[in-house]
Design a protein around this motif. Structure first.
Motif, PDB file in Angstrom:
ATOM      1  N   GLY A  91     -32.969  46.311  12.566  1.00 40.87           N
ATOM      2  CA  GLY A  91     -32.956  47.765  12.455  1.00 40.87           C
ATOM      3  C   GLY A  91     -31.548  48.297  12.537  1.00 40.87           C
ATOM      4  N   ASP A  92     -31.394  49.620  12.624  1.00 43.02           N
ATOM      5  CA  ASP A  92     -30.077  50.217  12.763  1.00 43.02           C
ATOM      6  C   ASP A  92     -29.436  49.721  14.053  1.00 43.02           C
ATOM      7  OD1 ASP A  92     -30.181  51.571  10.418  1.00 43.02           O
ATOM      8  OD2 ASP A  92     -31.058  53.385  11.300  1.00 43.02           O
ATOM      9  N   THR A  93     -28.157  49.449  13.991  1.00 46.16           N
ATOM     10  CA  THR A  93     -27.468  48.875  15.142  1.00 46.16           C
ATOM     11  C   THR A  93     -27.643  49.736  16.390  1.00 46.16           C
ATOM     12  OG1 THR A  93     -25.904  47.788  13.703  1.00 46.16           O
ATOM     13  CG2 THR A  93     -25.201  48.126  15.965  1.00 46.16           C
ATOM     14  N   ASP A  94     -27.488  51.043  16.246  1.00 50.93           N
ATOM     15  CA  ASP A  94     -27.617  51.929  17.416  1.00 50.93           C
ATOM     16  C   ASP A  94     -28.963  51.765  18.093  1.00 50.93           C
ATOM     17  OD1 ASP A  94     -25.149  52.856  16.936  1.00 50.93           O
ATOM     18  OD2 ASP A  94     -25.816  54.621  15.772  1.00 50.93           O
ATOM     19  N   GLN A  95     -30.001  51.703  17.244  1.00 45.78           N
ATOM     20  CA  GLN A  95     -31.347  51.584  17.787  1.00 45.78           C
ATOM     21  C   GLN A  95     -31.546  50.231  18.484  1.00 45.78           C
ATOM     22  OE1 GLN A  95     -34.174  49.981  15.370  1.00 45.78           O
ATOM     23  NE2 GLN A  95     -35.087  49.550  17.375  1.00 45.78           N
ATOM     24  N   ILE A  96     -31.065  49.143  17.837  1.00 42.82           N
ATOM     25  CA  ILE A  96     -31.234  47.808  18.410  1.00 42.82           C
ATOM     26  C   ILE A  96     -30.582  47.728  19.788  1.00 42.82           C
ATOM     27  CG2 ILE A  96     -30.565  45.363  18.163  1.00 42.82           C
ATOM     28  CD1 ILE A  96     -32.631  45.851  16.176  1.00 42.82           C
ATOM     29  N   PHE A  97     -29.418  48.336  19.921  1.00 38.39           N
ATOM     30  CA  PHE A  97     -28.703  48.211  21.189  1.00 38.39           C
ATOM     31  C   PHE A  97     -29.143  49.231  22.236  1.00 38.39           C
ATOM     32  CE2 PHE A  97     -26.019  45.517  18.663  1.00 38.39           C
ATOM     33  CZ  PHE A  97     -25.593  44.559  19.570  1.00 38.39           C
ATOM     34  N   SER A  98     -29.624  50.419  21.791  1.00 42.07           N
ATOM     35  CA  SER A  98     -29.971  51.425  22.794  1.00 42.07           C
ATOM     36  C   SER A  98     -31.473  51.480  23.060  1.00 42.07           C
ATOM     37  CB  SER A  98     -29.474  52.799  22.344  1.00 42.07           C
ATOM     38  OG  SER A  98     -30.087  53.130  21.110  1.00 42.07           O
ATOM     39  N   ASN A  99     -32.256  51.174  22.017  1.00 39.80           N
ATOM     40  CA  ASN A  99     -33.686  51.373  22.180  1.00 39.80           C
ATOM     41  C   ASN A  99     -34.489  50.318  21.424  1.00 39.80           C
ATOM     42  OD1 ASN A  99     -36.053  52.563  22.869  1.00 39.80           O
ATOM     43  ND2 ASN A  99     -35.978  54.118  21.232  1.00 39.80           N
ATOM     44  N   PRO A 100     -34.307  49.026  21.800  1.00 37.05           N
ATOM     45  CA  PRO A 100     -34.979  47.973  21.036  1.00 37.05           C
ATOM     46  C   PRO A 100     -36.492  48.033  21.211  1.00 37.05           C
ATOM     47  CG  PRO A 100     -33.922  47.060  22.982  1.00 37.05           C
ATOM     48  CD  PRO A 100     -33.522  48.487  22.919  1.00 37.05           C
ATOM     49  N   ALA A 101     -37.193  47.658  20.141  1.00 39.49           N
ATOM     50  CA  ALA A 101     -38.651  47.732  20.193  1.00 39.49           C
ATOM     51  C   ALA A 101     -39.236  46.517  20.893  1.00 39.49           C
ATOM     52  CB  ALA A 101     -39.211  47.833  18.772  1.00 39.49           C
ATOM     53  N   ASP A 102     -38.523  45.379  20.808  1.00 36.71           N
ATOM     54  CA  ASP A 102     -39.066  44.132  21.343  1.00 36.71           C
ATOM     55  C   ASP A 102     -38.410  43.824  22.685  1.00 36.71           C
ATOM     56  OD1 ASP A 102     -40.545  41.471  19.875  1.00 36.71           O
ATOM     57  OD2 ASP A 102     -39.311  41.079  21.664  1.00 36.71           O
ATOM     58  N   GLN A 103     -39.211  43.347  23.610  1.00 35.38           N
ATOM     59  CA  GLN A 103     -38.687  43.033  24.949  1.00 35.38           C
ATOM     60  C   GLN A 103     -37.602  41.953  24.883  1.00 35.38           C
ATOM     61  OE1 GLN A 103     -39.358  44.644  27.766  1.00 35.38           O
ATOM     62  NE2 GLN A 103     -37.843  43.335  28.788  1.00 35.38           N
ATOM     63  N   ARG A 104     -37.825  40.944  23.985  1.00 37.22           N
ATOM     64  CA  ARG A 104     -36.860  39.846  23.899  1.00 37.22           C
ATOM     65  C   ARG A 104     -35.499  40.356  23.417  1.00 37.22           C
ATOM     66  NH1 ARG A 104     -40.412  36.133  20.072  1.00 37.22           N
ATOM     67  NH2 ARG A 104     -40.889  38.220  19.329  1.00 37.22           N
ATOM     68  N   THR A 105     -35.521  41.310  22.468  1.00 35.98           N
ATOM     69  CA  THR A 105     -34.268  41.903  22.000  1.00 35.98           C
ATOM     70  C   THR A 105     -33.587  42.614  23.161  1.00 35.98           C
ATOM     71  OG1 THR A 105     -35.459  42.352  19.963  1.00 35.98           O
ATOM     72  CG2 THR A 105     -33.264  43.304  20.175  1.00 35.98           C
ATOM     73  N   ASN A 106     -34.378  43.358  23.894  1.00 38.45           N
ATOM     74  CA  ASN A 106     -33.843  44.104  25.030  1.00 38.45           C
ATOM     75  C   ASN A 106     -33.154  43.147  26.009  1.00 38.45           C
ATOM     76  OD1 ASN A 106     -33.428  46.489  26.518  1.00 38.45           O
ATOM     77  ND2 ASN A 106     -35.076  45.862  27.903  1.00 38.45           N
ATOM     78  N   ASP A 107     -33.863  42.022  26.349  1.00 37.65           N
ATOM     79  CA  ASP A 107     -33.292  41.065  27.285  1.00 37.65           C
ATOM     80  C   ASP A 107     -31.989  40.478  26.756  1.00 37.65           C
ATOM     81  OD1 ASP A 107     -35.405  41.532  28.885  1.00 37.65           O
ATOM     82  OD2 ASP A 107     -36.469  39.651  28.458  1.00 37.65           O
ATOM     83  N   TYR A 108     -31.938  40.230  25.456  1.00 37.36           N
ATOM     84  CA  TYR A 108     -30.735  39.599  24.902  1.00 37.36           C
ATOM     85  C   TYR A 108     -29.563  40.574  24.867  1.00 37.36           C
ATOM     86  CZ  TYR A 108     -27.623  36.886  21.969  1.00 37.36           C
ATOM     87  OH  TYR A 108     -26.540  36.207  21.500  1.00 37.36           O
ATOM     88  N   VAL A 109     -29.799  41.805  24.368  1.00 37.40           N
ATOM     89  CA  VAL A 109     -28.642  42.714  24.220  1.00 37.40           C
ATOM     90  C   VAL A 109     -28.174  43.246  25.581  1.00 37.40           C
ATOM     91  CG1 VAL A 109     -29.218  43.397  21.862  1.00 37.40           C
ATOM     92  CG2 VAL A 109     -30.040  44.778  23.773  1.00 37.40           C
ATOM     93  N   THR A 110     -29.033  43.172  26.577  1.00 32.45           N
ATOM     94  CA  THR A 110     -28.565  43.579  27.903  1.00 32.45           C
ATOM     95  C   THR A 110     -28.009  42.391  28.671  1.00 32.45           C
ATOM     96  OG1 THR A 110     -30.811  43.314  28.718  1.00 32.45           O
ATOM     97  CG2 THR A 110     -30.131  45.553  28.161  1.00 32.45           C
ATOM     98  N   GLY A 111     -27.946  41.256  28.005  1.00 31.67           N
ATOM     99  CA  GLY A 111     -27.265  40.112  28.604  1.00 31.67           C
ATOM    100  C   GLY A 111     -28.106  39.336  29.589  1.00 31.67           C
ATOM    101  N   ARG A 112     -29.441  39.416  29.500  1.00 33.00           N
ATOM    102  CA  ARG A 112     -30.247  38.692  30.460  1.00 33.00           C
ATOM    103  C   ARG A 112     -30.402  37.217  30.089  1.00 33.00           C
ATOM    104  NH1 ARG A 112     -34.672  42.955  31.788  1.00 33.00           N
ATOM    105  NH2 ARG A 112     -32.989  44.403  32.209  1.00 33.00           N
ATOM    106  N   PHE A 113     -30.159  36.862  28.842  1.00 33.96           N
ATOM    107  CA  PHE A 113     -30.096  35.434  28.477  1.00 33.96           C
ATOM    108  C   PHE A 113     -29.204  35.283  27.245  1.00 33.96           C
ATOM    109  CE2 PHE A 113     -33.297  36.901  25.565  1.00 33.96           C
ATOM    110  CZ  PHE A 113     -33.244  36.054  24.471  1.00 33.96           C
ATOM    111  N   GLY A 114     -28.940  34.031  26.888  1.00 27.47           N
ATOM    112  CA  GLY A 114     -28.209  33.780  25.645  1.00 27.47           C
ATOM    113  C   GLY A 114     -26.733  33.575  25.847  1.00 27.47           C
TER     114      GLY A 114
END
Lengths: 280, 249
Positions: B226-249
């Motif tokens: 999706g749009d970069t802003d949305q992916i980083f601020s308001n991801p739809a998927d929990q796994r995306t959220n965990d990754y962009v907030t640095g919880r794994f990877g």
């Protein structure tokens, strides 16, 4: 604290090893020195520039020098495209790694076979069909040196970074263009080293040529020379020493060969160093 | 925006192991699309599929379709495809030849012989990558003498010289220092006026700074796109959220 017995033991081991080293060094020096001292006084311009003549009872080694040059040229002209081509195919095209492995192993094994066997086979295949001549000798030497050229080129091809190939493919270059413009220029050092080593082997080869190229001492032009029998310097050395008892001439040839092979080793080392520096 | 690359149901296997699973993605023209995800998630594999660099690896099997400008990339001439869809690699890989010859390599490959035309292309490509002023007095010098950052900009210039439409960048700054990295990022932002850029990056700040769209890959799947802003601020998927907030990877 090291005991005295232990000290004595270590001292003895050290002594024996330095003895072995000095013996090796002295033997080499003696051999080189002996050949040069006995040979060089017999090297004269007349020896180098004339053909042997029974009428004037004169020995000249010009034909042998020419034969050596001819056989080196003929061998390299044939072996280079074959060896480099095979190396490029095996490294860049061949997809069955097992067959490549078998061929590489065969090539390694081929370079360990005593040269007299090459001579025997060369005589049966080449000399018996085209007569005893320099060309038959050259073809035998081609078989002998094929592994040298092929393996050196191959090793050198493997050192060309994969990133170069990827970069060129990524720009839309076809396989052959990538090989011609990026891969081959990167393996020139291997080809040159292989060539120098081959020249050294050809220069030093006698057994295989005794069977195939003959013993004649007649100065010919290139084409005529290749189609007639002739002795190279090493073969001439054997003939003069063993069959005619001309030891002055034999040692003169030995000295010339010795100096040439020193030069060849030196240039191989220099080429390798030069390319290593360039690649860093 | 009109999509320039469309993948449908794309699967890829290295021998027995599946590296890409049913990827569906539309990449819009004249934009920067970032591919993010942990190591081994398939983002580089996907990138290399787009100009068929995976063809070089034995044992690769691909199903599904990838269309470039409406034509199936697997049905067209691979060398022409790579002329349209260029690539910049992780480690700068200039050829061991002069700076000029590096940039001229691609155009020469595609049949341009005229010296004047080549001069023009080389100058324009080097200006487009903002390296012209640094190298214009030593075009005939070996490219391996340049610094890492300069080499990478030279590689971008080399890729641009064949006038591609799309530029694939595989972690182009991971081997570079921070200043060189910023230069490449600035360059990418400028280049998207004319080119479509797809960039693989491990650096999420980089994705956030330069990309318009972001695709998050995990274990061979495209989890979210999706749009970069949305992916980083308001991801739809929990796994995306965990990754962009640095919880794994």
């Amino acid at each position: 604290m090291i005991s005295n017995r232990r000290k004595l033991f270590l001292w003895t081991v050290r002594g024996l090893m330095s003895l072995a080293t000095s013996l090796t060094g002295l033997l080499t020096l003696f051999l080189v020195g002996y050949v040069l001292i006995r040979g060089i006084p017999n090297v004269s311009w007349e020896l180098l520039s004339t053909s042997p003549s029974y009428l004037s009872d004169r020995i000249g080694i010009l034909p042998d020098i020419l034969n050596t040059i001819y056989i080196i040229i003929a061998t390299l002209v044939i072996v280079l495209p074959l060896g480099v081509g095979a190396a490029v195919y095996l490294t860049e095209y061949a997809s069955n790694k097992r067959i490549v492995g078998i061929i590489e192993y065969a090539a390694e094994a081929l370079s360990g076979i005593p040269s007299i066997i090459y001579g025997l086979v060369g005589m049966l295949i080449f000399s018996n069909n085209m007569g005893t001549c320099l060309m038959a000798g050259a073809l035998t030497l081609v078989i002998m040196n094929l592994p040298v050229i092929m393996r050196n080129t191959q090793e050198s091809l493997k050192t060309v970074p994969q990133a170069y190939r990827e970069g060129a493919f990524g720009l839309g270059a076809g396989k052959w263009r990538v090989i011609r413009t990026v891969v081959l220029p990167g393996c020139v050092d291997g080809v040159v080293t292989g060539c120098i080593l081959s020249v050294g082997r050809i220069l030093g080869e006698s057994a295989a040529l005794l069977f195939t190229a003959g013993f004649a001492h007649v100065a010919n032009g290139f084409i005529e020379g290749l189609s007639s029998a002739g002795a190279t310097l090493t073969v001439a050395l054997y003939v003069y020493a063993k069959e005619q008892g001309e030891f002055e001439v034999a040692f003169a040839i030995a000295a010339i060969l010795m100096i040439l092979s020193l030069l060849i080793n030196l240039s191989a080392t220099m080429v390798t160093k030069k390319f290593q520096r360039r690649n860093q | 925006m009109k999509p320039i690359i469309t993948a449908k149901d794309l699967c890829l296997w290295y021998g027995q192991s599946q590296a890409l699973k049913n990827i569906d993605i539309d990449i819009p023209e004249c934009s920067i699309t970032a591919l993010i995800g942990p190591s081994g998630c398939g983002k580089s594999t996907f990138l290399k599929t787009l100009n068929r660099m995976n063809d070089l690896i034995p044992g690769v099997k691909i199903t599904g379709t990838v269309k470039y400008n409406g034509t199936d990339i697997f049905a067209q001439d691979v060398n022409l495809l790579r002329k349209e869809v260029g690539m910049v690699f992780q480690k700068p890989n200039p050829f061991p030849m002069s700076i000029y010859d590096n940039v001229a390599y691609g155009p020469r490959t595609h049949g341009i012989r005229s010296k004047a035309r080549l001069d023009e292309i080389v100058e324009q490509s080097l200006k487009d990558t903002a390296i012209w002023d640094e190298v214009k007095d030593r075009l005939k010098k070996n490219a391996l003498g340049l610094s890492g950052g300069q080499q990478q900009r030279l590689c971008i210039a080399r890729a641009l010289a064949v006038q591609p439409q799309v530029l694939l960048m595989d972690e182009p700054t991971s081997a570079l220092d921070p200043i060189s990295t910023l230069k490449i990022e600035e360059l990418a932002s400028k280049l998207k006026e004319k080119y479509t850029i797809v960039i693989v990056t491990h650096n999420m700040q980089q994705a956030l700074r330069i990309s318009d769209r972001t695709a998050f890959f995990l274990l061979g799947e495209l989890v979210e796109y999706g749009d970069t802003d949305q992916i980083f601020s308001n991801p739809a998927d929990q796994r995306t959220n965990d990754y962009v907030t640095g919880r794994f990877g």
